[in-house]
Scaffold this active site. Structure first.
Site, PDB file in Angstrom:
ATOM      1  CG  ASP A  45      -0.426  -0.144   2.522  1.00 52.81           C
ATOM      2  OD1 ASP A  45       0.496  -0.856   2.629  1.00 52.81           O
ATOM      3  OD2 ASP A  45      -0.806   0.449   3.435  1.00 52.81           O
ATOM      4  CG  HIS A  46       3.252   2.371   2.476  1.00 50.21           C
ATOM      5  ND1 HIS A  46       3.118   3.654   3.126  1.00 50.21           N
ATOM      6  CD2 HIS A  46       2.367   1.678   3.021  1.00 50.21           C
ATOM      7  CE1 HIS A  46       2.420   3.746   4.136  1.00 50.21           C
ATOM      8  NE2 HIS A  46       1.925   2.349   4.338  1.00 50.21           N
ATOM      9  CG  HIS A  78       6.168  -0.930   9.923  1.00 56.36           C
ATOM     10  ND1 HIS A  78       5.037  -1.163  10.648  1.00 56.36           N
ATOM     11  CD2 HIS A  78       5.804  -1.093   8.590  1.00 56.36           C
ATOM     12  CE1 HIS A  78       3.776  -1.250   9.617  1.00 56.36           C
ATOM     13  NE2 HIS A  78       4.375  -1.209   8.514  1.00 56.36           N
ATOM     14  CG  ASP A  91       2.700   1.920   7.427  1.00 56.39           C
ATOM     15  OD1 ASP A  91       2.253   3.226   7.065  1.00 56.39           O
ATOM     16  OD2 ASP A  91       2.333   1.079   6.997  1.00 56.39           O
TER      17      ASP A  91
END
Ligand SMILES: [Zn+2]
Length: 311
Positions: free
Chosen positions: A66-67, A142, A212
């Protein structure tokens, strides 16, 4: 001079009909830095009328999809548009191996170079510098290696007081020397010291990006005094245990980092889709750090304001 952040995508892993995965564009004195590149980034760039050609520097925090799943589409479209300027990507060193096979499947030959720069996940590192701007990476906490980024303008020279230019009839040819610390000798031979002619420049403005990450206090020193901080807040404190287990933050964690780092403003995003009311995040964060706002698609944030009354 422009220093402005545009939010392209602000949601956590699962997109919705209105929310896109993480992506931001930072205009730092006409350098357009793309920060993370979640799926849909190129659509959002179109929607917000940001030129693909201007984006030459991309910073990818980590290799959760998602990044960075927006990169193949962005690079492919940039190529189809006939843009030929090179693109630099700072990321985990594995990214090149993931993307190269996709590049080989693109329509037409890639008309520019994609230059990969591996990030250091052990300690803060200066990764970019030019005449006006610099960028630092720093490790976050993370489930896979992850970096935050600090974008900062370079210290400006002192400003010359306008009234002194008139008073002493200072010619344009002398102004650069005065900005660099010289005094000025008038036509009558009187030496005017530099301190009387100038005033100090405003401190350099900066923007810090932290996603994140679990609560990660070492970042406080690196981002100290930033004008604007984006910090993820995937959960509210009611699910702090889940935040800890998944190495994400709560709104309170984000606000605590903002307060300890003495930043001027905090924006939060990356909210879990299990929550229906974003105001709950805002209310929780504001109990700890009042000047908090929510990052949402299309929002722009100006970073610091420089006074322009002096030369
Ligand atoms: Zn992640």
């Amino acid at each position: 001079m422009n220093f402005e952040l545009t939010i392209l995508g602000s949601c956590s892993a699962v997109p919705t009909s209105e929310k896109y995965p993480t992506a931001q564009v930072l205009n730092l004195l006409e350098r357009f830095f793309l920060i993370d590149c979640g799926e849909g980034t190129q659509i959002q760039l179109r929607r917000m009328k940001i030129s693909f050609a201007k984006i030459r520097h991309i910073f990818i925090s980590h290799l959760h999809g998602d990044h960075f799943y927006g990169l193949p589409g962005f690079i492919s479209t940039r190529n189809l548009l006939g843009i030929t300027s090179d693109v630099h990507i700072w990321s985990h060193s594995d990214l090149a191996g993931l993307l190269q096979p996709l590049f080989s499947q693109m329509k037409g030959k890639l008309g520019f170079r994609v230059i990969f720069h591996p990030l250091n996940f052990q300690r803060p590192d200066k990764i970019f510098s030019d005449s006006k701007a610099e960028v630092f990476s720093f490790p976050l906490k993370h489930s896979i290696p992850c970096c935050g980024f600090l974008f900062r303008e370079k210290q400006n020279l002192p400003k010359i007081r306008k009234e002194k230019i008139t008073e002493f009839r200072i010619p344009v040819s002398q102004m650069q020397k005065i900005k660099e610390g010289a005094g000025f000798t008038t036509g009558e031979g009187i030496i005017i010291p530099n301190e009387q002619l100038t005033f100090p420049p405003p401190p350099p403005r900066s923007y810090a990006f932290c996603t994140d990450t679990a609560y990660c206090e070492p970042v406080v020193e690196t981002i100290h005094g930033a004008d604007l901080l984006y910090h993820e807040a995937t959960f509210l404190s009611d699910l702090e245990g889940l935040a800890v287990n998944t190495l994400h933050s709560t709104a309170s964690h984000a606000a605590t980092i903002a307060r300890k780092a003495g930043v001027k403003k905090l924006i939060i995003g990356h909210f879990s889709t299990r929550y229906k009311n974003e105001d709950d995040f805002l209310n929780e964060a504001r109990q700890i750090f009042e000047n908090t706002d929510i990052a949402s698609e299309g929002k722009k944030f100006s970073i610091g304001v420089h006074h322009t009354q002096a030369l």
